[in-house]
Design a protein around this motif. Structure first.
Motif, PDB file in Angstrom:
ATOM      1  N   TYR A 251     -22.553 -23.852 -26.969  1.00 39.83           N
ATOM      2  CA  TYR A 251     -21.967 -22.514 -26.801  1.00 39.83           C
ATOM      3  C   TYR A 251     -21.224 -22.116 -28.072  1.00 39.83           C
ATOM      4  CZ  TYR A 251     -22.849 -22.706 -21.756  1.00 39.83           C
ATOM      5  OH  TYR A 251     -23.439 -22.781 -20.527  1.00 39.83           O
TER       6      TYR A 251
ATOM      7  N   LEU B 146     -18.580 -19.685 -27.982  1.00 40.03           N
ATOM      8  CA  LEU B 146     -17.184 -19.366 -27.688  1.00 40.03           C
ATOM      9  C   LEU B 146     -16.514 -20.372 -26.766  1.00 40.03           C
ATOM     10  CD1 LEU B 146     -17.527 -15.491 -27.212  1.00 40.03           C
ATOM     11  CD2 LEU B 146     -16.991 -16.784 -29.291  1.00 40.03           C
ATOM     12  N   LYS B 147     -17.291 -21.322 -26.233  1.00 40.44           N
ATOM     13  CA  LYS B 147     -16.723 -22.328 -25.330  1.00 40.44           C
ATOM     14  C   LYS B 147     -17.096 -23.717 -25.820  1.00 40.44           C
ATOM     15  CE  LYS B 147     -17.019 -19.475 -21.150  1.00 40.44           C
ATOM     16  NZ  LYS B 147     -17.597 -19.374 -19.782  1.00 40.44           N
TER      17      LYS B 147
ATOM     18  N   ARG C 136     -14.022 -24.788 -21.852  1.00 37.11           N
ATOM     19  CA  ARG C 136     -12.786 -24.126 -22.276  1.00 37.11           C
ATOM     20  C   ARG C 136     -13.065 -23.200 -23.461  1.00 37.11           C
ATOM     21  NH1 ARG C 136     -10.661 -29.694 -21.492  1.00 37.11           N
ATOM     22  NH2 ARG C 136     -11.394 -30.029 -23.627  1.00 37.11           N
ATOM     23  N   MET C 137     -12.331 -22.082 -23.522  1.00 37.25           N
ATOM     24  CA  MET C 137     -12.504 -21.134 -24.629  1.00 37.25           C
ATOM     25  C   MET C 137     -12.036 -21.757 -25.942  1.00 37.25           C
ATOM     26  SD  MET C 137     -13.916 -18.373 -23.523  1.00 37.25           S
ATOM     27  CE  MET C 137     -13.589 -17.294 -24.942  1.00 37.25           C
ATOM     28  N   LYS C 138     -12.836 -21.564 -26.974  1.00 39.15           N
ATOM     29  CA  LYS C 138     -12.471 -22.071 -28.295  1.00 39.15           C
ATOM     30  C   LYS C 138     -11.486 -21.127 -28.969  1.00 39.15           C
ATOM     31  CE  LYS C 138     -16.973 -24.250 -29.316  1.00 39.15           C
ATOM     32  NZ  LYS C 138     -18.142 -24.209 -30.228  1.00 39.15           N
TER      33      LYS C 138
END
Length: 405
Positions: A88, A90-91, A96-98
């Motif tokens: 991914y 952005l995750k 979890r969100m980066k």
């Protein structure tokens, strides 16, 4: 296809597996409250009083996520997944969100193989339609509607509409002090989407035709057995309450279970059942103590085999009974961890009511009323049965099936 059914000498039932713990300290939430095969027999679902649903797949088992909310109906989607996306933008891999400031390159996610996983997600929630606990849910043969029943009302739902239902049966009196009976079970006819039946605590069955009127306050047929005054006893009203009703696969017959008997009714004859089977007649002398410990209010279910030739229901001491409608033979079997060796053949059990007890018999005074088989299911096409004993699920199959797997 080999004939499905038989009991006694026709079929040798073998233990297959048992699911659940053997702990003596069992919580109320762990008690199994329903057992059901899907229409192909490949999936077997159980629900417990804690609101959890467990789905077993043939040759392997899978668990759904726990859910719990009384008086609420949920439609779940069960799907299998053997690949997962990785990479991914952005995750991270944990979902979890980066920190976006650390994302410097654009990457294309890829699907990678993984161990087969069964996912269960709620698709629809049908709520706020029942005041009392739901005792029955039955999907219609049109595959578009279903009904839910509680003590006083039956509601008709469309699978695509969650925020409203139609009340099709309402037996609630204006003054609750005038209440004389409650709805105990309900089911749609397997082939005619306009027909449904519901049973009552008075031992009656009402067949309703939704083509006649939107509100089925007037039944099309009333099935009721005339009471024999010579057979009436103090607890007759309680023991005559129907705890379960099931249409046969053919749709020609209905089977009902009350406290002491199983009865088969022909849809073309309302005056009396065509067959009556005594489940545990030896309990008649124990009804006073069964009333005092509330066992007399236990709600036993019943099940047809795939060809409608054999019926099955539960009893105490983890016994369950089978009755062959053709040969009129019956057998009592036991769900027990002591006899849970793979492919072990179940030995018929017998209850001694008096006199000298034989070696293979158990005295009626030795029966354990805390151990009871209330819920069960029969595979739609094979001799495979699932029996719920408190918090344990036992699976049995005939010897021929057992040797093939």
């Amino acid at each position: 296809m080999r004939r499905v059914g038989g009991c006694g000498n026709d079929v040798q039932w073998c233990f297959t597996q048992v699911k659940g713990t053997s702990d003596l300290d069992i919580s109320e939430a762990d008690i199994i409250s329903t057992v059901e095969f899907n229409h192909t027999g490949e999936l077997l679902a159980t629900g417990d009083k804690g609101g959890r649903v467990v789905i077993f797949q043939r040759e392997q088992e899978t668990k759904s996520q726990p859910h719990h909310q009384d008086k609420t109906i949920k439609l779940w989607k069960v799907s299998e997944r053997d690949k997962r996306p990785e990479g991914y933008n952005l995750k991270d891999e944990e979902g979890r969100m980066k920190d976006l400031s650390t994302v410097t390159v654009l990457q294309v996610p890829v699907l990678k193989p993984m161990d087969l996983m069964v996912e269960v997600t709620p698709r629809k929630i049908f709520a706020n339609a029942h005041t009392y606990h739901i005792n029955s849910i039955s999907v219609n043969s049109d595959c578009e509607t279903y009904m839910s029943a509680d003590d006083l009302r039956i509601n008709l739902w469309h699978l695509g509409i969650t925020d409203r239902s139609f009340n099709i049966v309402d037996i609630k009196p204006v003054d609750m002090e005038e209440l004389t009976e409650v709805i105990t079970a309900a089911e749609f006819h397997p082939h005619h989407c306009n027909l449904l039946v519901y049973s009552s605590s008075k031992g009656t069955l009402r067949l309703c035709d939704m083509r006649t009127a939107a509100l089925c306050d007037k039944h099309a047929k009333l099935f009721e057995e005339p009471e024999d005054p010579s057979n009436r006893f103090f607890f007759s009203e309680i023991t005559s309450s129907v705890s379960d009703v099931k249409f046969s696969h053919s749709g020609r017959y209905m089977m009902t279970r009350d406290y002491l008997t199983v009865k088969v009714w022909d849809l073309n004859m309302e005056t009396k059942p065509i067959e009556t089977y005594q489940v545990h007649d030896y309990l008649r002398s124990k009804l006073c103590s069964l009333y005092e410990n509330d066992c007399i209010f236990d709600k036993f279910e019943c099940a047809w085999n795939g060809s409608d030739s054999v019926i099955m229901t539960g009893a105490y001491n983890n016994f369950f009974r089978m009755f062959d409608r053709n040969t009129k033979r019956d057998v009592t079997l036991e769900a027990s961890r002591e006899n849970s060796k793979p492919r072990a053949v179940l030995k018929p059990r017998r209850v001694c009511t008096g006199g000298k007890r034989r070696k293979d018999e158990i005295s009626v005074d030795s029966l354990d009323f805390n151990k009871k088989i209330l819920h069960m299911a029969w595979h739609p096409t094979e001799n495979i049965i699932a029996v719920a004993a408190t918090n344990n699920l036992y699976i049995f199959q005939d010897k021929v099936n057992s040797e093939m797997h």
